[in-house]
Design an enzyme around this catalytic site. Sequence first.
Site, PDB file in Angstrom:
ATOM      1  N   LYS A   1      24.663  58.499  29.485  1.00  0.00           N
ATOM      2  CA  LYS A   1      25.174  59.684  28.781  1.00  0.00           C
ATOM      3  C   LYS A   1      24.073  60.645  28.373  1.00  0.00           C
ATOM      4  O   LYS A   1      24.338  61.826  28.096  1.00  0.00           O
ATOM      5  CB  LYS A   1      25.970  59.263  27.548  1.00  0.00           C
ATOM      6  CG  LYS A   1      25.200  58.415  26.551  1.00  0.00           C
ATOM      7  CD  LYS A   1      26.093  57.872  25.475  1.00  0.00           C
ATOM      8  CE  LYS A   1      25.352  56.843  24.632  1.00  0.00           C
ATOM      9  NZ  LYS A   1      25.127  55.566  25.344  1.00  0.00           N
TER      10      LYS A   1
ATOM     11  N   ASP B   1      25.374  58.876  19.265  1.00  0.00           N
ATOM     12  CA  ASP B   1      25.963  58.269  20.455  1.00  0.00           C
ATOM     13  C   ASP B   1      27.355  58.841  20.716  1.00  0.00           C
ATOM     14  O   ASP B   1      27.682  59.237  21.845  1.00  0.00           O
ATOM     15  CB  ASP B   1      26.040  56.748  20.277  1.00  0.00           C
ATOM     16  CG  ASP B   1      26.699  56.060  21.453  1.00  0.00           C
ATOM     17  OD1 ASP B   1      26.047  55.898  22.487  1.00  0.00           O
ATOM     18  OD2 ASP B   1      27.896  55.698  21.336  1.00  0.00           O
TER      19      ASP B   1
ATOM     20  N   GLY C   1      17.726  50.659  37.507  1.00  0.00           N
ATOM     21  CA  GLY C   1      17.870  50.088  36.170  1.00  0.00           C
ATOM     22  C   GLY C   1      18.391  48.666  36.262  1.00  0.00           C
ATOM     23  O   GLY C   1      19.420  48.421  36.892  1.00  0.00           O
TER      24      GLY C   1
ATOM     25  N   THR D   1      19.684  53.385  33.851  1.00  0.00           N
ATOM     26  CA  THR D   1      18.474  53.221  33.050  1.00  0.00           C
ATOM     27  C   THR D   1      18.796  53.479  31.576  1.00  0.00           C
ATOM     28  O   THR D   1      19.862  54.003  31.251  1.00  0.00           O
ATOM     29  CB  THR D   1      17.373  54.188  33.511  1.00  0.00           C
ATOM     30  OG1 THR D   1      17.843  55.535  33.381  1.00  0.00           O
ATOM     31  CG2 THR D   1      16.981  53.918  34.958  1.00  0.00           C
TER      32      THR D   1
ATOM     33  N   LYS E   1      28.901  61.544  23.861  1.00  0.00           N
ATOM     34  CA  LYS E   1      30.128  61.294  24.610  1.00  0.00           C
ATOM     35  C   LYS E   1      31.131  62.440  24.460  1.00  0.00           C
ATOM     36  O   LYS E   1      31.819  62.804  25.422  1.00  0.00           O
ATOM     37  CB  LYS E   1      30.739  59.964  24.167  1.00  0.00           C
ATOM     38  CG  LYS E   1      29.850  58.767  24.508  1.00  0.00           C
ATOM     39  CD  LYS E   1      30.301  57.491  23.824  1.00  0.00           C
ATOM     40  CE  LYS E   1      29.358  56.344  24.159  1.00  0.00           C
ATOM     41  NZ  LYS E   1      29.689  55.103  23.438  1.00  0.00           N
TER      42      LYS E   1
ATOM     43  N   VAL F   1      31.299  57.225  29.065  1.00  0.00           N
ATOM     44  CA  VAL F   1      32.149  57.449  27.885  1.00  0.00           C
ATOM     45  C   VAL F   1      33.172  56.317  27.798  1.00  0.00           C
ATOM     46  O   VAL F   1      34.017  56.175  28.669  1.00  0.00           O
ATOM     47  CB  VAL F   1      32.897  58.785  27.966  1.00  0.00           C
ATOM     48  CG1 VAL F   1      33.804  58.968  26.747  1.00  0.00           C
ATOM     49  CG2 VAL F   1      31.926  59.946  28.078  1.00  0.00           C
TER      50      VAL F   1
ATOM     51  N   GLY G   1      18.687  46.457  33.371  1.00  0.00           N
ATOM     52  CA  GLY G   1      18.922  45.915  32.045  1.00  0.00           C
ATOM     53  C   GLY G   1      20.259  45.191  32.026  1.00  0.00           C
ATOM     54  O   GLY G   1      20.718  44.672  33.055  1.00  0.00           O
TER      55      GLY G   1
ATOM     56  N   ILE H   1      23.340  46.334  31.752  1.00  0.00           N
ATOM     57  CA  ILE H   1      24.362  46.933  32.602  1.00  0.00           C
ATOM     58  C   ILE H   1      24.019  46.753  34.072  1.00  0.00           C
ATOM     59  O   ILE H   1      24.893  46.449  34.894  1.00  0.00           O
ATOM     60  CB  ILE H   1      24.548  48.430  32.277  1.00  0.00           C
ATOM     61  CG1 ILE H   1      24.902  48.612  30.804  1.00  0.00           C
ATOM     62  CG2 ILE H   1      25.634  49.040  33.166  1.00  0.00           C
ATOM     63  CD1 ILE H   1      26.139  47.872  30.366  1.00  0.00           C
ATOM     64  N   GLY H   2      22.760  46.930  34.437  1.00  0.00           N
ATOM     65  CA  GLY H   2      22.353  46.755  35.825  1.00  0.00           C
ATOM     66  C   GLY H   2      22.676  45.362  36.346  1.00  0.00           C
ATOM     67  O   GLY H   2      23.195  45.202  37.461  1.00  0.00           O
TER      68      GLY H   2
END
Length: 352
Positions: free
Chosen positions: A137, A233, A21, A108, A237, A164, A23, A25-26
């Site tokens: 998550k 969402d 992944g 991802t 979590k 989380v 994006g 965060i990656g």
Amino acid sequence: MCEKSLSKNNDFNELKVILVGLGVIGKGVLKVINTKNNDLFKNYGFKISVVAACDSSGATVNENGINPLSIIKTKEETGKIVNHEFGVQKSILEVIETLDADVVIEVTPTNIETGEPAKSYTLKAFETKKHVVSANKGALAVAFAELMNSAEKNNVMFRYEASVGGAMPVINLARESLAGNSIKNIKGILNGTTNYILTKMEKEGLDFNTVLKEAQELGIAETNPHQDVSGLDTAAKMVILANTLLGKNYTIKDVKLEGITKITPEALKMANKSGTTIKLIGEVSNKKLEVCPKLVPIDHPMNVKGSLNVAMFDTDLAKDVVVVGRGAGDIETSSAILSDLIYIGNSKRCNN
């Protein structure tokens, strides 16, 4: 942390990772690895080596390690992760299966309905004896037991602090710092988008749709904000927390759910007059699993503003423990991923 983990004489000095992944965060993970690697070696005796990076556009692989910033540069310049030197024509599953690595970092996009493709990537990592660090998550919310059973069967570690609360330590705080406590109840505001919207509505007297549009323009809310504003969402979590910390076997279908779309400025004004405000609260105990708007006293620790997250643990020994932090952001979330990587690296050094 064992004393052996600080020994420079240990044979283990490199944690090989596959990043799945690329994006927001990656890219954040790659930036953090690049920034922190020297500190990691100084403080823990090992570095993180990115031996592969994969996304839907392809894969870049080099068993000797790839410069994290070069991966980002290639993606931003070409729109693809593959470069001419290390590009391979393999699927993500093939890379996970065939490459010699210690850890798969799974970041991802989240799919709360099926957990895919993260679920398949995670299971393949376990089957090939690789540990997994995940921020995803979706797979955890729909297939928690299956994933845990596979990790245990294959004797590998599964760490998912970032799934989380982003940067805010929730799972590791409960499992490690509160070890020995019985957790009776967990409450939390675990979605920054909804908290921002409610804070703005309360402060400026604006209606939901007006504030949502502004949040989308600022990038605080997604183009399709359904998972956030519906409470899905937060529900995912809470399922992860219930299963991890209370030993449950829930899926997201078990959550009693109500979002924030029906909350009005008038309702917030009425709440303020009685010394309260309205927040989207997730709550789990042995008798409860729900996400819904609730009244919170103005002076209560749960009344955090803007896009902040908060979690409160009701425990038998420590009583109420509250943690507040940033629930999103590339670098912030990557800090949680890094903490899980350090845990795995330390465990490997202790066992060598």
